[in-house]
Design an enzyme around this catalytic site. Structure first.
Site, PDB file in Angstrom:
ATOM      1  CG  ASP A  87      -0.528  -0.327   2.566  1.00 53.61           C
ATOM      2  OD1 ASP A  87       1.208  -0.534   2.844  1.00 53.61           O
ATOM      3  OD2 ASP A  87      -1.338  -0.705   3.448  1.00 53.61           O
ATOM      4  CG  HIS A 117      -5.934  -2.009   8.305  1.00 56.14           C
ATOM      5  ND1 HIS A 117      -6.366  -0.348   8.116  1.00 56.14           N
ATOM      6  CD2 HIS A 117      -5.189  -1.739   8.576  1.00 56.14           C
ATOM      7  CE1 HIS A 117      -5.054  -0.211   8.685  1.00 56.14           C
ATOM      8  NE2 HIS A 117      -4.475  -1.187   8.786  1.00 56.14           N
ATOM      9  CG  ASN A 140      -9.666  -0.367  10.957  1.00 60.21           C
ATOM     10  OD1 ASN A 140      -8.582  -1.029  10.660  1.00 60.21           O
ATOM     11  ND2 ASN A 140      -9.746   0.714   9.404  1.00 60.21           N
ATOM     12  CD  GLU A 197      -8.666   2.034   6.847  1.00 59.67           C
ATOM     13  OE1 GLU A 197      -8.573   0.926   7.551  1.00 59.67           O
ATOM     14  OE2 GLU A 197      -8.346   2.615   7.201  1.00 59.67           O
TER      15      GLU A 197
HETATM   16  C1  F6R Z   1       1.426  -1.450   6.306  1.00 60.84           C
HETATM   17  C2  F6R Z   1      -0.362  -1.776   5.867  1.00 60.84           C
HETATM   18  C3  F6R Z   1      -1.600  -2.265   7.594  1.00 60.84           C
HETATM   19  C4  F6R Z   1      -0.224  -2.669   8.480  1.00 60.84           C
HETATM   20  C5  F6R Z   1      -1.235  -2.111  10.164  1.00 60.84           C
HETATM   21  C6  F6R Z   1      -0.765  -2.529  11.549  1.00 60.84           C
HETATM   22  O1  F6R Z   1       1.897  -1.604   4.865  1.00 60.84           O
HETATM   23  O2  F6R Z   1      -1.012  -2.217   4.679  1.00 60.84           O
HETATM   24  O3  F6R Z   1      -2.310  -2.432   7.360  1.00 60.84           O
HETATM   25  O4  F6R Z   1       0.174  -3.513   8.805  1.00 60.84           O
HETATM   26  O5  F6R Z   1      -1.788  -1.001  10.571  1.00 60.84           O
HETATM   27  O6  F6R Z   1       0.367  -2.087  11.278  1.00 60.84           O
HETATM   28  P1  F6R Z   1       1.138  -1.843  12.463  1.00 60.84           P
HETATM   29  O7  F6R Z   1       2.077  -3.125  12.437  1.00 60.84           O
HETATM   30  O8  F6R Z   1       2.303  -0.810  12.849  1.00 60.84           O
HETATM   31  O9  F6R Z   1       0.791  -2.339  13.832  1.00 60.84           O
END
Ligand code: F6R
Length: 247
Positions: free
Chosen positions: A69, A137, A135, A142
């Site tokens: 992403d 995702h 959440n 989302e």
């Molecule tokens: C990042 C991504 C997000 C994270 C998620 C968890 O490229 O795609 O889905 O994997 O928000 O983030 P952390 O690991 O910082 O808790």
């Protein structure tokens, strides 16, 4: 397809176990197509993998790494680029040539559709390394997002903007829109490795893995993944509904 849930002791153990799994995949398929998340959770695993490359026990130079992403609206050298983050934490430390890192096209949904078609034509991702948002995702899929979603441009939710504020200093520093690989191409991965660390991830992991599949918890669609899913959660994130076996 079953989901294997592995309980790690703490973050270091999670990182070691995740790196072992990734190194095993690369060992058995040195030209694997590997989709890589940024975020904090996989950083430790990426370090362990980089140590393997430095020590000569791992050769990752033949894999192709794919961006999961990216925020929209950033200049080429913006410090908040998730592509830049992936290069710093994964691509360079694992000595993968720049041309073997495939960035998401940011020109809109048409370009992302074409991108999905190309990956599918190549056989899909061999391994997707993911984290989970509080959440639910995966990538920036989302809520609500269901299993049929293609790679696309999305608006980030207020919760994700708050969570991402901790990366960049302040919520005002977090871009509002992003491109993400969709759930459909993710679920077509031959293998998915989902990493979760810390108590803040426990409840959502429980909902994703042990409650009915719903677009309100995008990660719950892992229950319908085509390939093998391995979840590694440390002690604090480990869902209470699990006894450590497979679902
Ligand atoms: C990042 C991504 C997000 C994270 C998620 C968890 O490229 O795609 O889905 O994997 O928000 O983030 P952390 O690991 O910082 O808790």
């Amino acid at each position: 397809m079953s989901i294997e849930i592995v309980r790690a002791e703490g973050y270091d153990d999670l990182s070691r176990r995740a790196a072992d799994l990734v190194a095993g995949c690369i060992g058995s398929n040195p030209t694997a197509r590997v989709l890589i998340a940024t975020g904090r959770t996989p950083i430790g695993a990426y370090r362990v993998l980089a140590d393997g490359v430095t020590e000569g026990t791992l050769d990752a130079s033949g894999i192709t790494a794919y961006q999961l992403d990216e925020y929209l609206g950033l200049g080429p050298d913006d410090r908040r680029s998730l592509g830049g983050w992936a290069v710093e934490t994964f691509v360079r430390p694992l000595r993968i040539a720049d041309e073997r890192f495939v960035r998401l096209p940011l020109a809109g949904d048409g370009a992302l559709d074409e991108y999905d078609r190309r990956i599918r034509g190549d056989g899909g991702y061999d391994l997707s390394i993911l984290g989970i948002g509080e959440n639910g995702h995966l990538g920036f899929n989302e809520p609500p997002s269901d299993a049929s979603t293609a790679s696309r441009v999305v608006e980030l939710t207020p919760g994700t903007i708050d969570a991402n504020a901790s990366y960049w200093g302040d919520a005002a520093d977090v871009p509002r829109r992003a491109a993400t690989v969709g759930l459909r191409p993710l679920l077509e991965s031959a293998r998915i490795l989902l990493l979760a660390s810390g108590a803040r991830k426990r409840e959502i992991l429980e909902r994703a893995l042990f409650r009915p599949v719903t677009p309100d918890v995008p990660a719950s669609c892992l229950q319908h993944a085509r390939g093998e899913v391995v979840v590694i959660a440390d002690r604090d994130a480990f869902p209470t509904g699990s006894n450590g076996a497979s679902t």
